[in-house]
Write an enzyme that holds these catalytic residues in place. Structure first.
Site, PDB file in Angstrom:
ATOM      1  N   GLU A  69       0.823  -1.237   0.000  1.00 39.96           N
ATOM      2  CA  GLU A  69       0.000   0.000   0.000  1.00 39.96           C
ATOM      3  C   GLU A  69       0.849   1.276   0.000  1.00 39.96           C
ATOM      4  O   GLU A  69       0.507   2.273   0.617  1.00 39.96           O
ATOM      5  CB  GLU A  69      -1.021  -0.009   1.133  1.00 39.96           C
ATOM      6  CG  GLU A  69      -2.037  -1.120   0.916  1.00 39.96           C
ATOM      7  CD  GLU A  69      -3.312  -0.980   1.699  1.00 39.96           C
ATOM      8  OE1 GLU A  69      -3.754   0.149   1.927  1.00 39.96           O
ATOM      9  OE2 GLU A  69      -3.855  -2.013   2.062  1.00 39.96           O
ATOM     10  N   GLY A  70       1.960   1.202  -0.720  1.00 38.20           N
ATOM     11  CA  GLY A  70       2.872   2.345  -0.811  1.00 38.20           C
ATOM     12  C   GLY A  70       3.989   2.182   0.189  1.00 38.20           C
ATOM     13  O   GLY A  70       3.750   2.152   1.392  1.00 38.20           O
TER      14      GLY A  70
HETATM   15  C1  LIG Z   1       2.716  -9.294   0.753  1.00 36.92           C
HETATM   16  C2  LIG Z   1       2.339  -8.273  -0.279  1.00 36.92           C
HETATM   17  C3  LIG Z   1       0.996  -8.019  -0.527  1.00 36.92           C
HETATM   18  C4  LIG Z   1       0.631  -7.099  -1.507  1.00 36.92           C
HETATM   19  N1  LIG Z   1      -0.699  -6.930  -1.827  1.00 36.92           N
HETATM   20  C5  LIG Z   1      -1.039  -6.171  -2.906  1.00 36.92           C
HETATM   21  C6  LIG Z   1      -2.391  -6.110  -3.370  1.00 36.92           C
HETATM   22  O1  LIG Z   1      -3.300  -6.710  -2.775  1.00 36.92           O
HETATM   23  N2  LIG Z   1      -2.655  -5.392  -4.488  1.00 36.92           N
HETATM   24  C7  LIG Z   1      -1.692  -4.712  -5.174  1.00 36.92           C
HETATM   25  O2  LIG Z   1      -1.998  -4.091  -6.179  1.00 36.92           O
HETATM   26  N3  LIG Z   1      -0.394  -4.747  -4.755  1.00 36.92           N
HETATM   27  C8  LIG Z   1      -0.052  -5.458  -3.641  1.00 36.92           C
HETATM   28  N4  LIG Z   1       1.260  -5.516  -3.226  1.00 36.92           N
HETATM   29  C9  LIG Z   1       2.285  -4.814  -3.996  1.00 36.92           C
HETATM   30  C10 LIG Z   1       2.869  -3.617  -3.269  1.00 36.92           C
HETATM   31  O3  LIG Z   1       1.940  -2.566  -3.228  1.00 36.92           O
HETATM   32  C11 LIG Z   1       4.182  -3.237  -3.977  1.00 36.92           C
HETATM   33  O4  LIG Z   1       5.118  -4.265  -3.726  1.00 36.92           O
HETATM   34  C12 LIG Z   1       4.719  -1.909  -3.503  1.00 36.92           C
HETATM   35  O5  LIG Z   1       3.896  -0.841  -3.924  1.00 36.92           O
HETATM   36  C13 LIG Z   1       6.152  -1.647  -3.989  1.00 36.92           C
HETATM   37  O6  LIG Z   1       6.258  -1.869  -5.351  1.00 36.92           O
HETATM   38  P1  LIG Z   1       7.453  -2.782  -5.933  1.00 36.92           P
HETATM   39  O7  LIG Z   1       7.441  -4.046  -5.171  1.00 36.92           O
HETATM   40  O8  LIG Z   1       7.296  -2.835  -7.400  1.00 36.92           O
HETATM   41  O9  LIG Z   1       8.747  -2.002  -5.543  1.00 36.92           O
HETATM   42  P2  LIG Z   1       9.420  -0.819  -6.412  1.00 36.92           P
HETATM   43  O10 LIG Z   1       8.378   0.151  -6.815  1.00 36.92           O
HETATM   44  O11 LIG Z   1      10.263  -1.417  -7.468  1.00 36.92           O
HETATM   45  O12 LIG Z   1      10.354  -0.149  -5.320  1.00 36.92           O
HETATM   46  C14 LIG Z   1      11.621  -0.687  -4.954  1.00 36.92           C
HETATM   47  C15 LIG Z   1      12.266   0.254  -3.954  1.00 36.92           C
HETATM   48  O13 LIG Z   1      12.478   1.546  -4.565  1.00 36.92           O
HETATM   49  C16 LIG Z   1      11.854   2.550  -3.793  1.00 36.92           C
HETATM   50  N5  LIG Z   1      11.303   3.574  -4.690  1.00 36.92           N
HETATM   51  C17 LIG Z   1      10.559   3.375  -5.803  1.00 36.92           C
HETATM   52  N6  LIG Z   1      10.245   4.544  -6.363  1.00 36.92           N
HETATM   53  C18 LIG Z   1      10.808   5.519  -5.580  1.00 36.92           C
HETATM   54  C19 LIG Z   1      10.839   6.943  -5.622  1.00 36.92           C
HETATM   55  N7  LIG Z   1      10.209   7.633  -6.578  1.00 36.92           N
HETATM   56  N8  LIG Z   1      11.527   7.584  -4.656  1.00 36.92           N
HETATM   57  C20 LIG Z   1      12.150   6.906  -3.661  1.00 36.92           C
HETATM   58  N9  LIG Z   1      12.151   5.576  -3.569  1.00 36.92           N
HETATM   59  C21 LIG Z   1      11.484   4.879  -4.515  1.00 36.92           C
HETATM   60  C22 LIG Z   1      10.735   1.834  -3.025  1.00 36.92           C
HETATM   61  O14 LIG Z   1      10.345   2.564  -1.865  1.00 36.92           O
HETATM   62  C23 LIG Z   1      11.413   0.516  -2.722  1.00 36.92           C
HETATM   63  O15 LIG Z   1      12.225   0.676  -1.587  1.00 36.92           O
HETATM   64  C24 LIG Z   1       1.630  -6.384  -2.218  1.00 36.92           C
HETATM   65  C25 LIG Z   1       2.982  -6.616  -1.913  1.00 36.92           C
HETATM   66  C26 LIG Z   1       3.348  -7.541  -0.980  1.00 36.92           C
HETATM   67  C27 LIG Z   1       4.806  -7.799  -0.731  1.00 36.92           C
END
Ligand SMILES: Cc1cc2nc3c(=O)[nH]c(=O)nc-3n(C[C@H](O)[C@H](O)[C@H](O)COP(=O)(O)OP(=O)(O)OC[C@H]3O[C@@H](n4cnc5c(N)ncnc54)[C@H](O)[C@@H]3O)c2cc1C
Length: 379
Positions: free
Chosen positions: A363-364
């Site tokens: 959730e962000g």
């Molecule tokens: C157990 C679990 C349940 C989940 N459930 C759902 C769900 O029900 N529905 C759904 O849609 N998603 C779900 N998610 C997905 C979740 O919302 C994403 O994993 C999350 O938003 C981060 O995206 P990413 O994994 O692609 O990481 P990335 O976006 O690739 O980020 C990687 C790292 O880079 C950092 N980062 C990225 N962009 C920036 C920026 N502009 N400035 C600074 N730092 C940055 C992030 O903070 C992180 O540390 C779930 C994830 C998990 C692990």
């Protein structure tokens, strides 16, 4: 006027959720964690006594509770197991965009379905190449007469393996970024929709997390939730409403960490005295209490805002970021209080540490919350 007292209804709701957690969640939490198993019978039992989907309005057959009541339930469930809590409360993430953006027919059908039976629903923005960057999603929709056709892949979707329907965000053209995004309600049995691999996670292992593949999935116009250009806003407004609940879950997890740590600190002796008499251990316990109180007040304020029509995404994000980061720090401290025993599965705190980590991600992420907060400071 500011009033920090709980009404009799709130106290009774907390007691119901606390008893349910004690009797139905705590006894099975370690086993569900070990086997990465979501206890559907526990979900059904929670639904039977009104702990699931509390925010569905009366007019659609729900109990019409507010976000504060929802968060109070979440805190209690998370005390028992944050993974089981996440799966029990994740319907909120799917029903919120329907409440916010759905028409009467959609609300009657899909909120009604959640009221009629103990079913699960999922919310899907995330994709392999678009998590934080929601506007970068690539799942496409095209219009064919009165239908839409969806193709693409979603990942990390909570409860995807069990959901009866999904709220899916897709774009007309990835080059349009947030301007191209629409939202759809997609029934599970729609041809072309397939649930993929279930993730083998570090923590919150009792919660189901899986991929969804969409291969020319035909969705009727009646299931368009937000038209092109409105989907991104709906996704962001949904997060604004659901983030305080993550802070509520963090509070429950931290309260468990403190209770376990305090009990251990009274029993475990070193240098001839219980470790709770060492001031450096006391400092860790006190820090836990500070974080719990801070997060609880923040989630209550953020939920109060939502219940009283005060639009304040900054407080929702502050509650989420502070709560998630506090939960991680508190769970790490709990492991420290337990020493070597904190590092093994015979004791409950290593699970808290694994469960807490994802609060900083889903959730962000904690970084994204800071961007949301800073954007509003600089607006
Ligand atoms: C157990 C679990 C349940 C989940 N459930 C759902 C769900 O029900 N529905 C759904 O849609 N998603 C779900 N998610 C997905 C979740 O919302 C994403 O994993 C999350 O938003 C981060 O995206 P990413 O994994 O692609 O990481 P990335 O976006 O690739 O980020 C990687 C790292 O880079 C950092 N980062 C990225 N962009 C920036 C920026 N502009 N400035 C600074 N730092 C940055 C992030 O903070 C992180 O540390 C779930 C994830 C998990 C692990």
């Amino acid at each position: 006027m500011v009033d920090f007292s709980m009404s009799e209804e709130h106290k009774s709701l907390i007691e119901t959720a606390r008893r349910f957690t004690r009797e139905r969640i705590i006894p099975i939490a370690a086993e569900c964690d070990r086997d990465s198993k979501f206890p559907m019978d526990v979900f059904k039992a929670a639904w039977e006594i009104g702990l699931v989907n509390p925010c569905i309005p009366d007019e659609y057959g729900g109990s019409g509770m507010g976000e504060l009541e929802n968060a109070l339930i979440t805190e209690q469930l998370a005390y028992g197991c944050a993974g089981i809590q996440t799966s029990i409360t994740a319907n909120q993430l799917a029903l919120t965009p329907i409440k916010l953006g759905g028409n009467d027919e959609q609300k009657k059908k899909y909120l009604g379905m959640l009221v009629a039976e103990p079913v699960l629903a999922s919310y899907a923005t995330s994709e392999p190449d678009a998590g934080s960057d929601v506007a970068g999603l690539k799942t496409r929709f095209t219009q064919h007469g009165d239908d839409y056709v969806l193709s693409g892949q979603k990942c990390w979707i909570t409860n995807a393996s069990f959901a009866s329907f999904y709220v899916i965000f897709a774009t007309k053209d990835p080059a349009l970024k947030h301007k191209g995004i629409a939202a759809f309600i997609v029934d599970r049995d729609t041809p072309g929709l397939r649930v993929g691999k279930k993730e083998d996670k570090l923590g919150q292992r009792a919660s189901d997390t899986a991929q969804i593949f969409l291969d020319d999935v035909k969705v009727p116009k009646a299931n368009l939730l937000a038209p092109e250009g409105q989907g991104f806003k709906l996704a962001m407004e949904t997060f604004n409403q659901t983030r305080p609940d993550i802070a509520a879950g963090a509070t429950g997890l931290m309260q468990r960490a403190l209770d376990e740590s305090a009990a251990y600190a009274k029993e475990r002796k070193t240098f001839g005295v219980p470790i709770g008499q060492h001031q450096l251990v006391q400092a860790m316990l006190a820090e836990m209490a500070i974080r719990i109180e801070g997060t609880r007040l923040l989630y209550m304020k953020a939920a109060w805002n939502l219940d009283n029509g005060v639009r304040d995404p900054m407080t929702s994000s502050i509650a989420k970021a502070y709560g998630a980061d506090s939960a991680m720090a508190t769970a790490v401290d709990a492991v420290q209080v337990f020493g070597g025993n904190g590092y093994v599965k015979e004791y409950p705190v290593e699970k808290l540490m694994r469960d807490a980590k994802v609060l900083q991600i889903y959730e962000g992420t904690s970084q994204i919350q800071r961007l949301v907060i800073a954007r509003q400071i600089l607006a």
